[in-house]
Write an enzyme that holds these catalytic residues in place. Structure first.
Site, mmCIF file in Angstrom:
data_model
loop_
_atom_site.group_PDB
_atom_site.id
_atom_site.type_symbol
_atom_site.label_atom_id
_atom_site.label_comp_id
_atom_site.label_asym_id
_atom_site.label_seq_id
_atom_site.Cartn_x
_atom_site.Cartn_y
_atom_site.Cartn_z
ATOM 1 C CE1 TYR A 157 -1.673 -0.587 6.772
ATOM 2 C CE2 TYR A 157 0.494 -1.032 8.004
ATOM 3 C CZ TYR A 157 -0.304 -1.065 6.914
ATOM 4 O OH TYR A 157 0.497 -0.721 5.606
ATOM 5 C CB VAL B 230 0.010 7.671 -0.078
ATOM 6 C CG1 VAL B 230 -0.308 9.038 -0.585
ATOM 7 C CG2 VAL B 230 -1.172 6.944 0.374
ATOM 8 C CG ASN C 289 6.055 2.358 7.865
ATOM 9 O OD1 ASN C 289 5.651 3.551 8.231
ATOM 10 N ND2 ASN C 289 6.120 2.005 6.627
ATOM 11 C CB ILE D 115 -0.963 -0.095 1.224
ATOM 12 C CG1 ILE D 115 -1.958 1.323 1.203
ATOM 13 C CG2 ILE D 115 -0.409 -0.025 2.420
ATOM 14 C CD1 ILE D 115 -3.149 1.252 2.131
ATOM 15 C CD GLU E 32 4.802 -10.469 6.537
ATOM 16 O OE1 GLU E 32 5.202 -10.034 5.200
ATOM 17 O OE2 GLU E 32 4.770 -11.587 6.688
HETATM 18 C C1 LIG Z 1 1.808 4.586 5.162
HETATM 19 C C2 LIG Z 1 0.948 5.527 3.971
HETATM 20 C C3 LIG Z 1 0.277 4.494 3.067
HETATM 21 C C4 LIG Z 1 -0.089 6.265 4.678
HETATM 22 O O1 LIG Z 1 -0.749 6.989 3.717
HETATM 23 P P1 LIG Z 1 -1.289 8.722 4.102
HETATM 24 O O2 LIG Z 1 -2.035 9.243 2.899
HETATM 25 O O3 LIG Z 1 0.156 9.403 4.308
HETATM 26 O O4 LIG Z 1 -1.992 8.536 5.383
HETATM 27 P P2 LIG Z 1 -3.257 9.270 5.754
HETATM 28 O O5 LIG Z 1 -2.988 10.660 5.551
HETATM 29 O O6 LIG Z 1 -4.400 8.685 5.067
HETATM 30 O O7 LIG Z 1 -3.232 9.336 7.358
HETATM 31 C C5 LIG Z 1 -3.822 8.023 8.149
HETATM 32 C C6 LIG Z 1 -2.827 7.970 9.342
HETATM 33 O O8 LIG Z 1 -1.833 7.537 9.019
HETATM 34 C C7 LIG Z 1 -1.013 7.984 10.222
HETATM 35 N N1 LIG Z 1 -0.124 9.185 9.838
HETATM 36 C C8 LIG Z 1 -0.212 9.878 8.644
HETATM 37 N N2 LIG Z 1 0.890 10.730 8.693
HETATM 38 C C9 LIG Z 1 1.569 10.377 9.545
HETATM 39 C C10 LIG Z 1 3.107 11.045 10.183
HETATM 40 N N3 LIG Z 1 3.606 11.844 9.517
HETATM 41 N N4 LIG Z 1 3.205 10.611 11.366
HETATM 42 C C11 LIG Z 1 2.667 9.384 12.079
HETATM 43 N N5 LIG Z 1 1.500 9.102 11.479
HETATM 44 C C12 LIG Z 1 1.185 9.645 10.376
HETATM 45 C C13 LIG Z 1 -2.095 8.735 11.224
HETATM 46 O O9 LIG Z 1 -2.338 7.857 12.245
HETATM 47 C C14 LIG Z 1 -3.089 9.013 10.409
HETATM 48 O O10 LIG Z 1 -4.235 9.363 10.874
HETATM 49 P P3 LIG Z 1 -4.561 10.856 11.541
HETATM 50 O O11 LIG Z 1 -4.390 11.764 10.301
HETATM 51 O O12 LIG Z 1 -5.981 10.504 11.925
HETATM 52 O O13 LIG Z 1 -3.500 10.958 12.481
HETATM 53 C C15 LIG Z 1 1.957 6.460 3.282
HETATM 54 O O14 LIG Z 1 2.490 7.319 4.265
HETATM 55 C C16 LIG Z 1 2.951 5.585 2.386
HETATM 56 O O15 LIG Z 1 2.637 5.472 1.196
HETATM 57 N N6 LIG Z 1 4.054 5.365 3.052
HETATM 58 C C17 LIG Z 1 5.231 5.005 2.143
HETATM 59 C C18 LIG Z 1 4.913 3.215 1.820
HETATM 60 C C19 LIG Z 1 4.779 2.415 3.198
HETATM 61 O O16 LIG Z 1 5.186 2.835 4.185
HETATM 62 N N7 LIG Z 1 3.781 1.634 3.081
HETATM 63 C C20 LIG Z 1 3.221 0.844 4.096
HETATM 64 C C21 LIG Z 1 4.075 -0.464 4.143
HETATM 65 S S1 LIG Z 1 3.571 -1.530 5.368
#
Ligand SMILES: CC(C)(COP(=O)(O)OP(=O)(O)OC[C@H]1O[C@@H](n2cnc3c(N)ncnc32)[C@H](O)[C@@H]1OP(=O)(O)O)[C@@H](O)C(=O)NCCC(=O)NCCS
Length: 149
Positions: free
Chosen positions: A110, A66, A103, A64, A98
């Site tokens: 999650y 973004v 991270n 997953i 996993e």
């Molecule tokens: C993990 C990932 C998919 C989250 O997507 P995102 O669009 O940034 O997340 P969202 O904006 O929907 O935020 C959802 C939740 O994620 C967490 N989150 C988002 N940004 C965060 C940050 N900078 N620090 C900590 N938590 C964070 C928070 O819990 C947030 O909820 P909240 O806004 O109510 O606090 C994205 O950061 C990503 O693609 N990361 C790189 C790839 C990766 O790590 N994939 C997962 C592999 S297991």
């Protein structure tokens, strides 16, 4: 996700991850008929994607992601909700994944969606220095359906 999306997907993957999947990893997932989606913005540009593998009555969340400059705006949560809806629609009992122990961002996402930590796979991933643990997380969809009744 179709074969002609893979170039854009790989670019996003490389920018967003220290240890990105290769082009071949994505191609293999499509060849294996895993369930894979891309998410686009108003300009029809890919800004996120996810891949799910069905294993009997479980859904394994393989990837997953973004796009880096679109993170932190709720898209990750939308994509994860899509996975949960999909897994529910095919009657999966569990979603498993996993995640690297470092991270925290993904783990927060999650946990907020109701996933629990199931176990730790020691030294599972290569890391910048040595190896890093994987946290195995799961969302029990049977339990979720009880709460939503
Ligand atoms: C993990 C990932 C998919 C989250 O997507 P995102 O669009 O940034 O997340 P969202 O904006 O929907 O935020 C959802 C939740 O994620 C967490 N989150 C988002 N940004 C965060 C940050 N900078 N620090 C900590 N938590 C964070 C928070 O819990 C947030 O909820 P909240 O806004 O109510 O606090 C994205 O950061 C990503 O693609 N990361 C790189 C790839 C990766 O790590 N994939 C997962 C592999 S297991």
């Amino acid at each position: 996700m179709h074969a002609d999306d893979i170039m854009d997907v790989v670019t996003i993957e490389q920018q967003a991850n220290q240890f990105p999947w290769s082009k071949t990893n994505f191609e293999d997932c499509l060849k294996a008929h895993n369930d894979a989606w891309v998410f686009v913005n108003d300009l029809d540009e890919i800004v996120g994607y996810t891949i799910v593998q069905r294993v009997v009555d479980e859904a394994h969340l393989l990837n997953i992601c973004v796009k880096q400059n679109e993170q932190g705006q709720g898209l990750g949560r939308k994509i994860l909700n899509h996975v949960i809806e999909f897994a529910t629609s095919i009657s999966s009992v569990l979603i498993v994944l996993e995640v690297r122990s470092s991270n925290q961002r993904a783990q927060q996402l999650y946990l907020q969606a109701g996933f629990n930590e199931m176990s730790v796979r020691k030294n599972y991933y290569p890391a910048k220095e040595g190896r890093e643990d994987a946290i195995l997380m799961g969302l029990d969809l049977d339990l979720m359906s009880l709460f939503s009744e």
